[in-house]
Design a protein around this motif. Structure first.
Motif, PDB file in Angstrom:
ATOM      1  N   GLU A 126      44.157  39.330  47.769  1.00  0.00           N
ATOM      2  CA  GLU A 126      42.783  39.794  47.978  1.00  0.00           C
ATOM      3  C   GLU A 126      42.595  40.356  49.387  1.00  0.00           C
ATOM      4  O   GLU A 126      41.506  40.780  49.751  1.00  0.00           O
ATOM      5  N   SER A 254      43.194  48.462  48.778  1.00  0.00           N
ATOM      6  CA  SER A 254      41.748  48.265  48.923  1.00  0.00           C
ATOM      7  C   SER A 254      41.061  49.463  49.568  1.00  0.00           C
ATOM      8  O   SER A 254      39.861  49.677  49.361  1.00  0.00           O
ATOM      9  N   LYS A 267      44.623  42.504  38.545  1.00  0.00           N
ATOM     10  CA  LYS A 267      44.531  41.090  38.180  1.00  0.00           C
ATOM     11  C   LYS A 267      44.901  40.871  36.718  1.00  0.00           C
ATOM     12  O   LYS A 267      45.573  39.895  36.371  1.00  0.00           O
TER      13      LYS A 267
END
Length: 280
Positions: A126, A254, A267
């Protein structure tokens, strides 16, 4: 300790100045993840190595079969106390010494080197992960570019560029200015229900994790997998971008320039990847 042609020994006594992998990049390597002695996707790694050796016109010894190399990898893990842990294995095959550009022999040798890994399973990070394009040099859209050889100067210079510009990675372009791959793995671009990755004909690495993800995605009815050239313009319009390799599994991007991305598909795929490993 490393494994040199079946002998466990200290790594400091191996490299000669006449080593063809060192002198000419005349070598191939496989980067493999193992988990508690299990070699992940070993069959795919082995057959990619054999195909690559044939393309480079290396002689493949009769004993150089899947069982022999698997045994040597496990011997090396045991010698380094990594049988009950996760590890990164680098299996390098290089043509034996002799000759200049034209080798004196097509016989080869191998080295197996292992290092511990912190993660036993593939996980989606993350953490912030920013990329940009590396445009100083370009990849040739040819068969040789799809092989995992020791000719990785572009990746080295690109990695230095990324560090100098506070980036986590860079995406590389081929001579047709299409996005080919990342510096350390293949690239997938998600837009809506379409997941696109560059075709091998564009010069991207014939990645083992790329192969696993293509197989997984094609079995998910909600998504369509397309192997097609990727333009840099598409990156700005994408919903998600992720990078794949055999060690990390999937690394979500990201941020690319001013665009930020989700990691929903990453995911989903990492869950299915871990299930595939458990069932294999």
């Amino acid at each position: 300790m490393i494994n040199f042609n079946g002998t466990i020994q200290d790594s400091k006594s191996i490299l000669s100045s006449n080593n063809r992998g060192f002198a000419y990049g005349d070598a191939l390597f496989e980067t493999i993840k193992t988990s508690y002695g299990k070699i992940l996707f070993w069959e795919d790694h082995y057959f990619r190595l054999m195909a690559s050796m044939r393309i480079l016109r290396m002689e493949i010894p009769m004993h150089f079969n899947m069982e022999f190399l698997e045994s040597e990898i496990k011997n090396t893990l045991a010698a380094n106390g990594l049988t009950d842990a996760s590890a990164r294995v680098k299996l390098t095959v290089f043509r034996n010494e002799g000759g200049l550009y034209l080798p004196d022999t097509n016989d080869n040798s191998f080295i197996i080197d292992v290092k511990p890994l912190n993660s036993d399973f593939y996980l989606v990070s993350e953490d912030h992960y920013e990329v940009d394009l590396f445009k100083d040099y370009y990849i040739s859209p040819s068969l040789l570019s799809t092989l995992k050889t020791n000719n990785k100067v572009l990746n080295v210079v690109g990695s230095i560029y990324a560090k100098e510009n506070n980036l986590h990675n860079c995406l590389t372009l081929n001579t047709n200015k299409n996005v080919v791959e990342a510096l350390n793995g293949n690239v997938f671009v998600v837009k809506g229900n379409v997941i696109k990755t560059a075709p091998l004909s564009d010069g991207c690495l014939k990645g083992i994790m790329r192969k696993q993800l293509i197989e997984i995605i094609t079995e998910i009815p909600e998504y369509e997998l397309i192997e097609e050239s990727i333009s840099a313009f598409e990156l700005q319009k994408a919903d998600e971008i992720f990078i794949s390799n055999a060690i990390v599994g999937i690394q979500p991007v990201s941020k690319y320039r001013k665009k930020t991305f989700t990691s929903t598909v990453s995911k989903l795929l990492i869950q299915k990847l871990n299930v595939k490993i458990r069932l294999s």
